[in-house]
Design a protein around this motif. Structure first.
Motif, PDB file in Angstrom:
ATOM      1  N   GLU A 278      36.595  11.945   5.664  1.00  0.00           N
ATOM      2  CA  GLU A 278      37.860  11.397   5.148  1.00  0.00           C
ATOM      3  C   GLU A 278      39.058  12.068   5.804  1.00  0.00           C
ATOM      4  OE1 GLU A 278      36.355  10.084   0.676  1.00  0.00           O
ATOM      5  OE2 GLU A 278      37.096  12.126   1.027  1.00  0.00           O
ATOM      6  N   ILE A 279      38.952  13.387   6.012  1.00  0.00           N
ATOM      7  CA  ILE A 279      40.049  14.089   6.693  1.00  0.00           C
ATOM      8  C   ILE A 279      40.187  13.571   8.121  1.00  0.00           C
ATOM      9  CG2 ILE A 279      40.879  16.331   7.492  1.00  0.00           C
ATOM     10  CD1 ILE A 279      39.245  17.567   5.131  1.00  0.00           C
ATOM     11  N   GLU A 280      39.068  13.377   8.781  1.00  0.00           N
ATOM     12  CA  GLU A 280      39.103  12.864  10.155  1.00  0.00           C
ATOM     13  C   GLU A 280      39.725  11.467  10.210  1.00  0.00           C
ATOM     14  OE1 GLU A 280      36.115  12.675  13.996  1.00  0.00           O
ATOM     15  OE2 GLU A 280      35.267  12.465  11.981  1.00  0.00           O
ATOM     16  N   GLU A 281      39.391  10.612   9.254  1.00  0.00           N
ATOM     17  CA  GLU A 281      39.982   9.274   9.211  1.00  0.00           C
ATOM     18  C   GLU A 281      41.494   9.333   9.035  1.00  0.00           C
ATOM     19  OE1 GLU A 281      37.979   7.345   6.019  1.00  0.00           O
ATOM     20  OE2 GLU A 281      36.193   6.842   7.199  1.00  0.00           O
ATOM     21  N   ALA A 282      41.958  10.239   8.170  1.00  0.00           N
ATOM     22  CA  ALA A 282      43.393  10.370   7.935  1.00  0.00           C
ATOM     23  C   ALA A 282      44.108  10.915   9.167  1.00  0.00           C
ATOM     24  CB  ALA A 282      43.641  11.269   6.727  1.00  0.00           C
ATOM     25  N   VAL A 283      43.514  11.922   9.804  1.00  0.00           N
ATOM     26  CA  VAL A 283      44.102  12.479  11.025  1.00  0.00           C
ATOM     27  C   VAL A 283      44.164  11.417  12.117  1.00  0.00           C
ATOM     28  CG1 VAL A 283      43.710  14.117  12.912  1.00  0.00           C
ATOM     29  CG2 VAL A 283      43.489  14.875  10.536  1.00  0.00           C
ATOM     30  N   ASN A 284      43.091  10.646  12.264  1.00  0.00           N
ATOM     31  CA  ASN A 284      43.070   9.594  13.280  1.00  0.00           C
ATOM     32  C   ASN A 284      44.094   8.506  12.990  1.00  0.00           C
ATOM     33  OD1 ASN A 284      41.065  10.877  14.726  1.00  0.00           O
ATOM     34  ND2 ASN A 284      39.391   9.700  13.825  1.00  0.00           N
TER      35      ASN A 284
ATOM     36  N   PRO B 294      57.058  14.957  11.587  1.00  0.00           N
ATOM     37  CA  PRO B 294      55.941  15.839  11.225  1.00  0.00           C
ATOM     38  C   PRO B 294      55.368  15.503   9.851  1.00  0.00           C
ATOM     39  CG  PRO B 294      57.766  17.106  12.122  1.00  0.00           C
ATOM     40  CD  PRO B 294      58.283  15.716  11.907  1.00  0.00           C
ATOM     41  N   ILE B 295      54.053  15.669   9.716  1.00  0.00           N
ATOM     42  CA  ILE B 295      53.364  15.367   8.465  1.00  0.00           C
ATOM     43  C   ILE B 295      52.518  16.570   8.049  1.00  0.00           C
ATOM     44  CG2 ILE B 295      51.613  13.921   7.367  1.00  0.00           C
ATOM     45  CD1 ILE B 295      52.477  11.656   9.250  1.00  0.00           C
TER      46      ILE B 295
ATOM     47  N   LEU C  69      49.152   3.799   3.775  1.00  0.00           N
ATOM     48  CA  LEU C  69      50.339   4.625   3.533  1.00  0.00           C
ATOM     49  C   LEU C  69      50.487   5.679   4.620  1.00  0.00           C
ATOM     50  CD1 LEU C  69      52.726   5.667   1.814  1.00  0.00           C
ATOM     51  CD2 LEU C  69      51.060   7.056   0.535  1.00  0.00           C
ATOM     52  N   ILE C  70      49.391   6.334   4.979  1.00  0.00           N
ATOM     53  CA  ILE C  70      49.441   7.386   6.000  1.00  0.00           C
ATOM     54  C   ILE C  70      49.927   6.805   7.328  1.00  0.00           C
ATOM     55  CG2 ILE C  70      48.009   8.958   7.372  1.00  0.00           C
ATOM     56  CD1 ILE C  70      46.332   9.400   4.822  1.00  0.00           C
ATOM     57  N   GLU C  71      49.430   5.626   7.674  1.00  0.00           N
ATOM     58  CA  GLU C  71      49.873   4.986   8.918  1.00  0.00           C
ATOM     59  C   GLU C  71      51.358   4.671   8.876  1.00  0.00           C
ATOM     60  OE1 GLU C  71      45.865   2.715  10.534  1.00  0.00           O
ATOM     61  OE2 GLU C  71      47.174   1.667   9.107  1.00  0.00           O
ATOM     62  N   TYR C  72      51.834   4.222   7.739  1.00  0.00           N
ATOM     63  CA  TYR C  72      53.256   3.876   7.621  1.00  0.00           C
ATOM     64  C   TYR C  72      54.134   5.123   7.741  1.00  0.00           C
ATOM     65  CZ  TYR C  72      57.428   1.378   6.084  1.00  0.00           C
ATOM     66  OH  TYR C  72      58.681   0.803   6.021  1.00  0.00           O
ATOM     67  N   VAL C  73      53.718   6.207   7.086  1.00  0.00           N
ATOM     68  CA  VAL C  73      54.452   7.474   7.208  1.00  0.00           C
ATOM     69  C   VAL C  73      54.438   7.947   8.654  1.00  0.00           C
ATOM     70  CG1 VAL C  73      54.482   9.910   6.556  1.00  0.00           C
ATOM     71  CG2 VAL C  73      54.044   8.174   4.814  1.00  0.00           C
TER      72      VAL C  73
ATOM     73  N   GLY D   1      50.680   7.287  17.403  1.00  0.00           N
ATOM     74  CA  GLY D   1      51.310   8.092  18.449  1.00  0.00           C
ATOM     75  C   GLY D   1      51.959   9.354  17.922  1.00  0.00           C
ATOM     76  N   ASN D   2      51.537   9.773  16.741  1.00  0.00           N
ATOM     77  CA  ASN D   2      52.128  10.951  16.096  1.00  0.00           C
ATOM     78  C   ASN D   2      51.082  12.076  16.090  1.00  0.00           C
ATOM     79  OD1 ASN D   2      53.307  12.851  14.384  1.00  0.00           O
ATOM     80  ND2 ASN D   2      54.178  11.300  13.026  1.00  0.00           N
ATOM     81  N   ASN D   3      51.388  13.174  16.753  1.00  0.00           N
ATOM     82  CA  ASN D   3      50.474  14.315  16.788  1.00  0.00           C
ATOM     83  C   ASN D   3      51.033  15.535  16.057  1.00  0.00           C
ATOM     84  OD1 ASN D   3      48.266  13.274  18.498  1.00  0.00           O
ATOM     85  ND2 ASN D   3      49.904  13.049  20.003  1.00  0.00           N
TER      86      ASN D   3
END
Length: 347
Positions: free
Chosen positions: A158-164, A146-147, A136-140, A170-172
């Motif tokens: 887990e936070i690092e995995e979601a941020v990555n 912005p997220i 889901l995070i990748e799709y968003v 390509g979204n920072n």
């Protein structure tokens, strides 16, 4: 969207979370949007899901809630009561646009993302419970917007995995919120230093999604560097719904906003030296004064000059330099000392 502008101005972006506080009334949902604007919120947030997109209608033990605010309910029944009908949402966004408050939603599956894209949503929220839903995070993130992502219950890994996952698309444009995923949360479990640590580790703006009662957590977070505050918002806690018990009423929210804005003023900027407001006070610093009448030719000693208030004489750092020098004229007690009153010592 005010998000970037407000944060770039070193102001806190304040989100009012409607969630289930409309209690099934479209008119109340619109009333909440107006009340949030009047209370000083920068953004109104809703959630985009249905009971069927979030779970299944199942009565076995896995789907029962055994503790907390919603004890005794099933997940399906809870979400059926709490969801915001999708047919309302475009009209609610239009209402927010009309009065000048940002509109944000949390999607819980890809169909919700597609729906919000068609509505022209400008940025997204990821809920704490969805921190581990990497697909889901990748799709968003693939939408390039912005997220704002809550991190309640999340380990650092887990936070690092979601941020990555976001960055892989390509979204920072990432904003991380510290969150205690208890309803209501208690101050001892907020651990706001974690928010500061997340900013250091991930190098992104951070904030607080606050489920505690009152505003001390939110105001403290701003003092510690939060760029975003999110709080549940309701017209009245007397209007029962799944979120009312830990939501803020309008007057409470307004007081929190005022306190946050005052904290921002107190934080100010990095500045040394005298401020405009302090200029009248600078004369009450210490300086060198004559404290006993001195005759011409008499030596300057610790008996006839002292470092005292006010600040009209030489700065105290010159005190030892003038001791032993000779007065060039008679000097009256109470005279601010200056270099032109003395010679260079013995001839």
């Amino acid at each position: 969207m005010q998000l970037f502008n407000i944060i770039n101005q070193n102001k806190t972006y304040i989100i009012a979370e409607m969630s289930a506080n409309h209690a099934g009334s479209f008119e109340r949902a619109k009333e909440i949007i107006h009340a949030a604007k009047e209370a000083g919120a920068d953004c109104i947030k809703i959630q985009t899901y249905t009971a069927d997109t979030l779970t299944i209608d199942c009565d076995n033990k896995y789907f029962h809630i055994d503790d907390g605010t919603w004890k005794g309910d099933t997940l399906y029944n809870l979400y059926k009561k709490a969801f915001t009908p999708w047919e309302w949402q475009a009209d609610l966004k239009n209402e927010a646009d009309k009065i000048g408050i940002d509109f944000l939603s949390t999607p819980f599956d890809n169909s919700a993302v597609d729906f919000l894209e068609n509505m022209g949503i400008e940025f997204y929220k990821i809920a704490s419970f969805e921190l581990v839903d990497i697909p889901l995070i990748e799709y968003v993130a693939s939408k390039g917007k912005p997220i704002i992502m809550s991190t309640g219950m999340g380990t650092l890994g887990e936070i690092e995995e979601a941020v990555n996952a976001i960055k892989r698309q390509g979204n920072n444009q990432i904003y991380l919120l510290k969150c205690s995923s208890a309803y209501p949360a208690i101050s001892e479990n907020m651990n706001l230093n974690t928010m500061v640590n997340m900013k250091q580790i991930f190098g992104v703006p951070v904030g607080l999604s606050d489920h505690s009662m009152g505003s001390i957590g939110a105001v403290t977070a701003v003092a510690m560097g939060a760029s975003i505050i999110e709080k549940h918002f309701c017209i009245s806690r007397e209007i029962e719904n799944p979120d009312s018990s830990f939501s803020m009423e309008k007057d409470e929210f307004k007081k929190m906003v005022d306190d946050i804005r005052n904290v921002e003023k107190a934080k100010g900027y990095i500045r040394y030296g005298v401020t405009d407001e302090e200029r009248d006070s600078i004369i009450f610093r210490k300086s060198i004064f004559v404290v006993k009448d001195i005759k011409k030719g008499e030596e300057i000693t610790k008996d006839n000059v002292r470092v005292i208030r006010p600040g009209y004489g030489l700065p105290p750092k010159y005190y030892n330099n003038i001791l032993g020098k000779k007065a060039l004229e008679d000097i009256e007690r109470g005279t601010p000392f200056s270099f032109d009153l003395v010679g260079e010592g013995d001839d």
